[in-house]
Scaffold this active site. Sequence first.
Site, PDB file in Angstrom:
ATOM      1  N   HIS A   1     -10.318  -5.798  -3.086  1.00 57.42           N
ATOM      2  CA  HIS A   1      -8.913  -5.554  -2.486  1.00 57.42           C
ATOM      3  C   HIS A   1      -8.992  -5.381  -1.047  1.00 57.42           C
ATOM      4  CE1 HIS A   1      -9.930  -1.684  -2.298  1.00 57.42           C
ATOM      5  NE2 HIS A   1      -9.398  -1.228  -0.965  1.00 57.42           N
TER       6      HIS A   1
ATOM      7  N   ASP B   1       0.804  -1.425  -0.299  1.00 58.60           N
ATOM      8  CA  ASP B   1      -0.239  -0.040   0.034  1.00 58.60           C
ATOM      9  C   ASP B   1       0.789   1.176  -0.036  1.00 58.60           C
ATOM     10  OD1 ASP B   1      -2.925   0.488   0.782  1.00 58.60           O
ATOM     11  OD2 ASP B   1      -1.562   2.790   0.866  1.00 58.60           O
TER      12      ASP B   1
ATOM     13  N   GLN C   1     -14.161   2.499   1.751  1.00 57.57           N
ATOM     14  CA  GLN C   1     -13.697   2.168   0.281  1.00 57.57           C
ATOM     15  C   GLN C   1     -13.369   3.311  -0.732  1.00 57.57           C
ATOM     16  OE1 GLN C   1     -15.477  -0.459  -1.939  1.00 57.57           O
ATOM     17  NE2 GLN C   1     -14.343  -0.886  -3.386  1.00 57.57           N
TER      18      GLN C   1
ATOM     19  N   HIS D   1      -7.145  -6.002   2.578  1.00 57.25           N
ATOM     20  CA  HIS D   1      -5.962  -5.157   3.659  1.00 57.25           C
ATOM     21  C   HIS D   1      -5.313  -6.069   3.724  1.00 57.25           C
ATOM     22  CE1 HIS D   1      -6.661  -1.056   2.356  1.00 57.25           C
ATOM     23  NE2 HIS D   1      -8.322  -1.308   2.119  1.00 57.25           N
TER      24      HIS D   1
ATOM     25  N   ASN E   1     -12.402  -3.121   3.255  1.00 60.88           N
ATOM     26  CA  ASN E   1     -13.554  -1.934   3.299  1.00 60.88           C
ATOM     27  C   ASN E   1     -14.517  -1.847   2.147  1.00 60.88           C
ATOM     28  OD1 ASN E   1     -11.597  -0.445   5.276  1.00 60.88           O
ATOM     29  ND2 ASN E   1     -10.322   0.701   3.581  1.00 60.88           N
TER      30      ASN E   1
END
Length: 107
Positions: free
Chosen positions: A100, A32, A94, A102, A87
């Site tokens: 995706h 990230d 989000q 995390h 999220n």
Amino acid sequence: MTAEKNVFQKILDKEINSTIHYEDERCIVISDIHPKAPIHLLVIPRKPLKSFDDVEPEDKDLLFHLMTVGRKQIKKMGAEGYKLQYNVGSKGGQEIFHLHLHVLGWN
Ligand code: AMP
């Protein structure tokens, strides 16, 4: 008019750079860009699902794959404890509407 590709689709298509830790035929694992933990990975499926809300029963193997790939990669990077997080929706935090996972890790 064609929709603009989201940033994760551009990363998957290698149109923009990212730190790639792992990739296979179903997903890619990147760092990230704004880490919220000492190790912060994103596991991004190649399948263009917008969010966890779009996931169907047929995607259960894919979800298991994303989680186990995330677990393997974060442990490889030395994490002793970690969190897995999706999220969902803008109210759920989000920002990028391509599914995706995390994976946030602590050594
Ligand atoms: P979410 O808020 O769940 O949609 O998460 C999107 C995440 O993508 C955020 O944590 C961002 O820091 C991260 N992000 C945005 N752009 C990039 C990028 N180009 N490379 C890596 N991570 C990114």
